[in-house]
Motif scaffolding. Structure first.
Motif, mmCIF file in Angstrom:
data_model
loop_
_atom_site.group_PDB
_atom_site.id
_atom_site.type_symbol
_atom_site.label_atom_id
_atom_site.label_comp_id
_atom_site.label_asym_id
_atom_site.label_seq_id
_atom_site.Cartn_x
_atom_site.Cartn_y
_atom_site.Cartn_z
ATOM 1 N N GLU A 127 0.830 -1.212 0.000
ATOM 2 C CA GLU A 127 0.000 0.000 0.000
ATOM 3 C C GLU A 127 0.865 1.263 0.000
ATOM 4 O O GLU A 127 0.580 2.216 -0.724
ATOM 5 C CB GLU A 127 -0.953 -0.006 1.192
ATOM 6 N N LEU A 128 1.907 1.280 0.808
ATOM 7 C CA LEU A 128 2.803 2.437 0.829
ATOM 8 C C LEU A 128 3.399 2.681 -0.551
ATOM 9 O O LEU A 128 3.379 3.801 -1.061
ATOM 10 C CB LEU A 128 3.932 2.231 1.849
ATOM 11 N N TYR A 129 3.915 1.629 -1.162
ATOM 12 C CA TYR A 129 4.539 1.792 -2.482
ATOM 13 C C TYR A 129 3.517 2.262 -3.516
ATOM 14 O O TYR A 129 3.828 3.099 -4.365
ATOM 15 C CB TYR A 129 5.221 0.502 -2.926
ATOM 16 N N ARG A 130 2.308 1.755 -3.452
ATOM 17 C CA ARG A 130 1.261 2.226 -4.384
ATOM 18 C C ARG A 130 0.997 3.722 -4.177
ATOM 19 O O ARG A 130 0.864 4.468 -5.145
ATOM 20 C CB ARG A 130 -0.031 1.439 -4.194
ATOM 21 N N ARG A 131 0.915 4.149 -2.917
ATOM 22 C CA ARG A 131 0.684 5.576 -2.636
ATOM 23 C C ARG A 131 1.830 6.434 -3.143
ATOM 24 O O ARG A 131 1.633 7.617 -3.440
ATOM 25 C CB ARG A 131 0.476 5.804 -1.143
ATOM 26 N N LEU A 132 3.024 5.857 -3.223
ATOM 27 C CA LEU A 132 4.185 6.595 -3.730
ATOM 28 C C LEU A 132 4.322 6.492 -5.256
ATOM 29 O O LEU A 132 5.305 6.962 -5.813
ATOM 30 C CB LEU A 132 5.460 6.088 -3.046
ATOM 31 N N GLY A 133 3.346 5.905 -5.908
ATOM 32 C CA GLY A 133 3.320 5.883 -7.362
ATOM 33 C C GLY A 133 3.813 4.604 -8.013
ATOM 34 O O GLY A 133 3.885 4.521 -9.240
ATOM 35 N N PHE A 134 4.126 3.593 -7.240
ATOM 36 C CA PHE A 134 4.552 2.320 -7.811
ATOM 37 C C PHE A 134 3.342 1.521 -8.268
ATOM 38 O O PHE A 134 2.252 1.638 -7.696
ATOM 39 C CB PHE A 134 5.319 1.486 -6.768
ATOM 40 N N VAL A 135 3.542 0.718 -9.296
ATOM 41 C CA VAL A 135 2.512 -0.217 -9.750
ATOM 42 C C VAL A 135 3.117 -1.616 -9.768
ATOM 43 O O VAL A 135 4.324 -1.787 -9.980
ATOM 44 C CB VAL A 135 1.967 0.144 -11.151
ATOM 45 N N VAL A 136 2.256 -2.593 -9.546
ATOM 46 C CA VAL A 136 2.676 -3.985 -9.661
ATOM 47 C C VAL A 136 2.711 -4.302 -11.149
ATOM 48 O O VAL A 136 1.699 -4.209 -11.837
ATOM 49 C CB VAL A 136 1.707 -4.933 -8.923
ATOM 50 N N ILE A 137 3.886 -4.653 -11.656
ATOM 51 C CA ILE A 137 3.991 -4.976 -13.081
ATOM 52 C C ILE A 137 3.996 -6.482 -13.313
ATOM 53 O O ILE A 137 3.946 -6.931 -14.447
ATOM 54 C CB ILE A 137 5.220 -4.313 -13.730
ATOM 55 N N GLY A 138 4.029 -7.230 -12.231
ATOM 56 C CA GLY A 138 3.957 -8.680 -12.324
ATOM 57 C C GLY A 138 4.098 -9.297 -10.947
ATOM 58 O O GLY A 138 4.589 -8.660 -10.014
ATOM 59 N N THR A 139 3.638 -10.513 -10.833
ATOM 60 C CA THR A 139 3.748 -11.255 -9.586
ATOM 61 C C THR A 139 4.258 -12.649 -9.904
ATOM 62 O O THR A 139 3.682 -13.334 -10.754
ATOM 63 C CB THR A 139 2.390 -11.350 -8.860
ATOM 64 N N VAL A 140 5.328 -13.030 -9.247
ATOM 65 C CA VAL A 140 5.856 -14.380 -9.404
ATOM 66 C C VAL A 140 5.081 -15.261 -8.425
ATOM 67 O O VAL A 140 5.204 -15.090 -7.211
ATOM 68 C CB VAL A 140 7.372 -14.433 -9.110
ATOM 69 N N PRO A 141 4.260 -16.168 -8.935
ATOM 70 C CA PRO A 141 3.414 -16.948 -8.034
ATOM 71 C C PRO A 141 4.230 -17.901 -7.158
ATOM 72 O O PRO A 141 5.218 -18.492 -7.608
ATOM 73 C CB PRO A 141 2.491 -17.734 -8.968
#
Length: 161
Positions: A127-141
């Motif tokens: 959540e912190l990283y999202r608020r700072l403008g980061f996006v999830v570009i992928g998730t390694v399952p």
């Protein structure tokens, strides 16, 4: 709270923070069997990388390391890692360290910052990283063995600078 460059004398206070995070095993992919000397070599960046501490008075509340995500053709993208003392969480220490890292990278001409292994169940960090403008570009399952939840994903998070 003041953020400043790590000094070798800080390790006495930084090590317990890092050891606590590693031992908990739920947010960071470091081996809890590593001795302090190995963790020191992994955590404390050599130039041109940078390691800092967040302090209040004479107490260190958290630490961060930052540098190029990859060498050579990938060196224009920065990366960073953060650890905060358990009793200092929720007080803005992580946010201050992350903002410092973003400013540090921007002032050194990096084009972006990428986090390679954010545990998807670490909701506070995500959540912190999202608020700072980061996006999830992928998730390694199932890439992280969480001690209570079993195998969970690792997010790769990115933001342009």
């Amino acid at each position: 709270m003041h953020i400043r460059e790590f000094a070798e004398a800080d390790w006495v206070q930084v090590w317990p923070i890092v050891e606590d995070v590693i031992t908990a095993g739920d947010t960071f992919p470091y081996d809890p069997a590593w001795p302090a000397e190995v963790v020191h070599d992994v955590w404390v960046e050599r130039p041109p990388g940078h390691t800092v501490v967040a302090e209040e008075g004479d107490r260190i509340l958290g630490t961060a390391k930052m540098g190029a995500n990859r060498p050579g053709p990938g060196a224009h993208v920065a990366t960073a890692s953060f650890m905060v003392a358990a009793d200092a969480r929720g007080r803005g220490v992580g946010r201050a360290l992350a903002e410092y890292a973003l400013d540090w990278a921007r002032h050194r001409g990096y084009a972006a910052m990428q986090f390679n292994a954010v545990v998807e169940t670490n909701e506070a960090a995500v959540e912190l990283y999202r608020r700072l403008g980061f996006v999830v570009i992928g998730t390694v399952p199932e890439a992280f063995a969480h001690p209570a939840l079993g195998r969970v994903g690792l997010h790769v998070m990115h933001r342009r600078l």
